[in-house]
Design a protein around this motif. Structure first.
Motif, mmCIF file in Angstrom:
data_model
loop_
_atom_site.group_PDB
_atom_site.id
_atom_site.type_symbol
_atom_site.label_atom_id
_atom_site.label_comp_id
_atom_site.label_asym_id
_atom_site.label_seq_id
_atom_site.Cartn_x
_atom_site.Cartn_y
_atom_site.Cartn_z
ATOM 1 N N ARG A 33 0.840 -1.194 0.000
ATOM 2 C CA ARG A 33 0.000 0.000 0.000
ATOM 3 C C ARG A 33 0.872 1.239 0.000
ATOM 4 O O ARG A 33 2.014 1.218 0.449
ATOM 5 C CB ARG A 33 -0.960 0.022 1.187
ATOM 6 C CG ARG A 33 -0.291 0.159 2.535
ATOM 7 C CD ARG A 33 -1.318 0.016 3.647
ATOM 8 N NE ARG A 33 -0.710 0.123 4.972
ATOM 9 C CZ ARG A 33 -1.364 -0.085 6.107
ATOM 10 N NH1 ARG A 33 -2.654 -0.416 6.094
ATOM 11 N NH2 ARG A 33 -0.731 0.033 7.257
ATOM 12 N N GLN A 34 0.304 2.304 -0.510
ATOM 13 C CA GLN A 34 1.012 3.578 -0.552
ATOM 14 C C GLN A 34 0.045 4.691 -0.210
ATOM 15 O O GLN A 34 -0.936 4.904 -0.939
ATOM 16 C CB GLN A 34 1.654 3.814 -1.909
ATOM 17 C CG GLN A 34 2.543 5.037 -1.945
ATOM 18 C CD GLN A 34 3.422 5.083 -3.179
ATOM 19 O OE1 GLN A 34 3.158 4.429 -4.183
ATOM 20 N NE2 GLN A 34 4.492 5.840 -3.104
ATOM 21 N N ALA A 35 0.341 5.372 0.877
ATOM 22 C CA ALA A 35 -0.453 6.518 1.285
ATOM 23 C C ALA A 35 0.135 7.776 0.652
ATOM 24 O O ALA A 35 1.328 7.805 0.317
ATOM 25 C CB ALA A 35 -0.453 6.640 2.803
ATOM 26 N N GLU B 110 4.624 0.467 1.086
ATOM 27 C CA GLU B 110 5.028 -0.436 2.158
ATOM 28 C C GLU B 110 4.361 -1.804 2.016
ATOM 29 O O GLU B 110 3.276 -1.937 1.443
ATOM 30 C CB GLU B 110 4.675 0.161 3.534
ATOM 31 C CG GLU B 110 3.197 0.318 3.785
ATOM 32 C CD GLU B 110 2.882 0.758 5.212
ATOM 33 O OE1 GLU B 110 3.802 0.831 6.053
ATOM 34 O OE2 GLU B 110 1.691 1.026 5.493
ATOM 35 N N PHE B 111 5.031 -2.793 2.561
ATOM 36 C CA PHE B 111 4.508 -4.159 2.593
ATOM 37 C C PHE B 111 3.335 -4.222 3.559
ATOM 38 O O PHE B 111 3.375 -3.648 4.649
ATOM 39 C CB PHE B 111 5.611 -5.107 3.038
ATOM 40 C CG PHE B 111 5.151 -6.500 3.353
ATOM 41 C CD1 PHE B 111 4.880 -6.875 4.666
ATOM 42 C CD2 PHE B 111 4.982 -7.426 2.347
ATOM 43 C CE1 PHE B 111 4.458 -8.156 4.964
ATOM 44 C CE2 PHE B 111 4.565 -8.710 2.632
ATOM 45 C CZ PHE B 111 4.297 -9.081 3.942
ATOM 46 N N PRO C 242 -8.094 5.082 10.198
ATOM 47 C CA PRO C 242 -7.743 6.131 9.225
ATOM 48 C C PRO C 242 -6.346 5.956 8.651
ATOM 49 O O PRO C 242 -6.117 6.279 7.478
ATOM 50 C CB PRO C 242 -7.859 7.412 10.054
ATOM 51 C CG PRO C 242 -8.891 7.091 11.084
ATOM 52 C CD PRO C 242 -8.652 5.656 11.435
ATOM 53 N N GLU C 243 -5.436 5.428 9.434
ATOM 54 C CA GLU C 243 -4.075 5.236 8.949
ATOM 55 C C GLU C 243 -3.952 4.095 7.935
ATOM 56 O O GLU C 243 -2.885 3.902 7.350
ATOM 57 C CB GLU C 243 -3.096 5.009 10.100
ATOM 58 C CG GLU C 243 -3.510 3.939 11.078
ATOM 59 C CD GLU C 243 -4.216 4.520 12.299
ATOM 60 O OE1 GLU C 243 -5.056 5.428 12.134
ATOM 61 O OE2 GLU C 243 -3.946 4.028 13.422
ATOM 62 N N ASP C 244 -5.023 3.354 7.721
ATOM 63 C CA ASP C 244 -5.038 2.342 6.665
ATOM 64 C C ASP C 244 -5.359 2.946 5.303
ATOM 65 O O ASP C 244 -5.291 2.249 4.275
ATOM 66 C CB ASP C 244 -6.069 1.249 6.971
ATOM 67 C CG ASP C 244 -5.724 0.444 8.207
ATOM 68 O OD1 ASP C 244 -6.639 0.155 8.996
ATOM 69 O OD2 ASP C 244 -4.533 0.099 8.368
ATOM 70 N N THR C 245 -5.727 4.220 5.289
ATOM 71 C CA THR C 245 -6.043 4.889 4.030
ATOM 72 C C THR C 245 -4.835 4.882 3.107
ATOM 73 O O THR C 245 -3.748 5.342 3.478
ATOM 74 C CB THR C 245 -6.491 6.332 4.291
ATOM 75 O OG1 THR C 245 -7.713 6.315 5.034
ATOM 76 C CG2 THR C 245 -6.701 7.080 2.981
ATOM 77 N N ALA C 246 -5.015 4.342 1.915
ATOM 78 C CA ALA C 246 -3.908 4.219 0.960
ATOM 79 C C ALA C 246 -4.433 3.603 -0.328
ATOM 80 O O ALA C 246 -5.563 3.109 -0.386
ATOM 81 C CB ALA C 246 -2.794 3.339 1.527
ATOM 82 N N GLY D 132 -0.777 -4.923 -9.930
ATOM 83 C CA GLY D 132 -2.075 -4.486 -10.377
ATOM 84 C C GLY D 132 -2.127 -2.976 -10.451
ATOM 85 O O GLY D 132 -1.167 -2.279 -10.112
ATOM 86 N N GLN D 133 -3.272 -2.460 -10.886
ATOM 87 C CA GLN D 133 -3.417 -1.023 -11.080
ATOM 88 C C GLN D 133 -3.686 -0.286 -9.777
ATOM 89 O O GLN D 133 -3.596 0.936 -9.720
ATOM 90 C CB GLN D 133 -4.553 -0.745 -12.088
ATOM 91 C CG GLN D 133 -5.961 -0.763 -11.491
ATOM 92 C CD GLN D 133 -6.478 -2.161 -11.176
ATOM 93 O OE1 GLN D 133 -5.815 -3.165 -11.427
ATOM 94 N NE2 GLN D 133 -7.671 -2.229 -10.609
ATOM 95 N N GLY D 134 -4.014 -1.031 -8.752
ATOM 96 C CA GLY D 134 -4.277 -0.427 -7.456
ATOM 97 C C GLY D 134 -5.761 -0.202 -7.222
ATOM 98 O O GLY D 134 -6.538 -0.003 -8.163
ATOM 99 N N THR D 135 -6.139 -0.257 -5.957
ATOM 100 C CA THR D 135 -7.508 0.051 -5.564
ATOM 101 C C THR D 135 -7.455 0.930 -4.308
ATOM 102 O O THR D 135 -6.695 0.651 -3.379
ATOM 103 C CB THR D 135 -8.340 -1.229 -5.330
ATOM 104 O OG1 THR D 135 -9.705 -0.888 -5.086
ATOM 105 C CG2 THR D 135 -7.813 -2.062 -4.170
ATOM 106 N N GLN D 136 -8.228 2.001 -4.314
ATOM 107 C CA GLN D 136 -8.157 2.989 -3.241
ATOM 108 C C GLN D 136 -8.994 2.557 -2.035
ATOM 109 O O GLN D 136 -10.155 2.152 -2.181
ATOM 110 C CB GLN D 136 -8.653 4.352 -3.733
ATOM 111 C CG GLN D 136 -8.656 5.439 -2.677
ATOM 112 C CD GLN D 136 -7.252 5.829 -2.239
ATOM 113 O OE1 GLN D 136 -6.325 5.914 -3.054
ATOM 114 N NE2 GLN D 136 -7.089 6.076 -0.941
#
Length: 119
Positions: free
Chosen positions: A38-40, A46-47, A87-91, A110-114
């Motif tokens: 994930r990337q915020a 980060e893993f 909230p800190e899981d937002t990414a 993958g393309q990512g999912t928000q």
């Protein structure tokens, strides 16, 4: 063309749940290992979690006890069940796998999912 497609992201309130899915297709070989990252905003990627072909799992400390990764080999899909979201899981969440097309092995994302956790 190897494809990894994520789905299941969205917006939830703190304490809520989401289930992400990552489906692989058009590959020649895949050992069924899968990594979630994930990337915020403003932060490095980060893993988050990983699952091996034998079902062994691994999680970063911040999600242990809240996230569960599973695999459905028949559907070529790996799931990330996310409970008690904070909230800190937002990414943006990405799945990653090492697969081959023909005889060439490469890492694919993958393309990512928000995922947005907010009250």
């Amino acid at each position: 063309q190897v494809s990894l497609v994520e789905s299941g992201g969205g917006s939830v309130q703190p304490g809520g749940s989401l289930r992400l899915a990552c489906t692989a297709s058009s590959y020649t070989h895949w050992n069924k290992d899968m990594i979630w990252e994930r990337q915020a905003p403003g932060k490095e990627r980060e893993f988050v979690s990983a699952i091996a072909s034998d079902g062994r799992t691994n999680y970063t400390d911040s999600v242990k006890g809240r996230f569960t990764v599973t695999q459905d080999n028949a559907k070529h899909t790996v799931y990330l069940q996310m409970n008690s979201l904070k909230p800190e899981d937002t990414a943006m969440y990405y799945c990653k796998a090492h697969m081959s097309l023909g005889g060439l092995w490469s890492w694919y994302w993958g393309q990512g999912t928000q995922v947005t956790v907010s009250s």
